[in-house]
Design a protein around this motif. Structure first.
Motif, PDB file in Angstrom:
ATOM      1  N   ASN A  76       0.737  -1.255   0.090  1.00  0.00           N
ATOM      2  CA  ASN A  76       0.020   0.052   0.092  1.00  0.00           C
ATOM      3  C   ASN A  76       0.846   1.111  -0.054  1.00  0.00           C
ATOM      4  O   ASN A  76       1.685   1.435   0.850  1.00  0.00           O
ATOM      5  N   ASN A  77       0.490   2.101  -0.956  1.00  0.00           N
ATOM      6  CA  ASN A  77       1.327   3.256  -1.008  1.00  0.00           C
ATOM      7  C   ASN A  77       0.089   4.367  -1.585  1.00  0.00           C
ATOM      8  O   ASN A  77      -0.475   4.166  -2.702  1.00  0.00           O
ATOM      9  N   PRO A  78       0.284   5.577  -1.047  1.00  0.00           N
ATOM     10  CA  PRO A  78      -0.883   6.592  -1.361  1.00  0.00           C
ATOM     11  C   PRO A  78      -0.538   7.249  -2.840  1.00  0.00           C
ATOM     12  O   PRO A  78      -1.682   7.561  -3.387  1.00  0.00           O
ATOM     13  N   MET A  79       0.499   6.825  -3.167  1.00  0.00           N
ATOM     14  CA  MET A  79       0.955   7.278  -4.638  1.00  0.00           C
ATOM     15  C   MET A  79       0.772   6.343  -5.700  1.00  0.00           C
ATOM     16  O   MET A  79       0.389   6.553  -6.543  1.00  0.00           O
ATOM     17  N   MET A  80       1.444   5.212  -5.355  1.00  0.00           N
ATOM     18  CA  MET A  80       1.656   4.120  -5.898  1.00  0.00           C
ATOM     19  C   MET A  80       0.297   3.331  -6.665  1.00  0.00           C
ATOM     20  O   MET A  80       0.119   2.904  -7.566  1.00  0.00           O
TER      21      MET A  80
END
Length: 224
Positions: A76-80
């Motif tokens: 989980n990554n807010p950008m990727m």
């Protein structure tokens, strides 16, 4: 000898890992599709900001695996994560093929921050000496591991020159930004990168000290 046996045992373990196969991508199409990636990762996959990883010369198999992990929610990554959600398997293969063909840039020697309380000349000399010690420690850890704390040698999976393992989708590490490597290892150590206690990198990083993490990251960053 014991350190070499530790590295060999890990290498033999990963020889039994399945080979990951993906469809071949079109690098020309990938270049156009990777336009949106350039803002963080650089036009040719060599990011200018050291917190963003370089993608140039990375194995396509690893990049596809990573994008799928963001898409599925495994990572989980807010950008990727939102970006990966919009990519098809073909998009991933094309983008990965493009970056795999690019040449990674080299890094200059790491520079440690000076101690404001020290004399400028003494501080620079001290920092230079400490960098040499860190690089030596990192080199030894990369090749031999740390037997006392059961830290496996990086060379077993990532190769003698940081070239990784394409069939097994183990990433290329050489010339990666030290800042990114340090954060990655810290995230593995804390469990933020993976909540799976059986994850190999989590099992290794949780046994490493902060100095060892910094040392091996610095060493990898100047590997060519």
């Amino acid at each position: 000898m014991k350190n070499k046996l530790l590295a060999l045992s890990i290498a033999l373990l990963f020889m039994s890992q399945p080979v990951i196969l993906h469809a071949e991508g079109n690098s020309k199409a990938g270049k156009e599709k990777a336009t949106a990636c350039a803002g963080c990762h650089g036009e040719n996959g060599n990011s200018a900001v050291t917190n963003f990883p370089k993608l140039a010369q990375q194995h396509a198999s690893y990049l596809i695996k990573t994008l799928n992990a963001f898409k599925s929610g495994e990572r989980n990554n807010p950008m990727m994560s939102p970006i990966a959600m919009g990519l098809s398997d073909k998009d991933m293969a094309d983008i990965a093929a493009y970056y795999a063909e690019q040449k990674i840039s080299t890094n200059s020697l790491p520079v440690l921050q000076k101690d404001e309380d020290d004399d400028e000349d003494d501080s620079e000399a001290s920092a230079s000496e400490d960098i040499k010690k860190l690089l030596a420690l990192g080199s030894d850890l990369y090749r031999n591991g740390v037997l006392a704390s059961e830290v496996s040698a990086c060379i077993a999976c990532h190769g003698p020159f940081g070239e990784g393992n394409r069939p097994a989708a183990f990433p290329t590490l050489k010339s990666q930004h030290a800042d990114y490597l340090i954060k990655t290892l810290i995230d593995f150590k804390s469990g933020e990168r993976s909540n799976n206690s059986e994850n190999m990198m989590h099992m290794i990083a949780k046994k490493m000290t902060e100095r060892e993490i910094k040392a091996v990251s610095y060493h990898i960053s100047v590997m060519k």
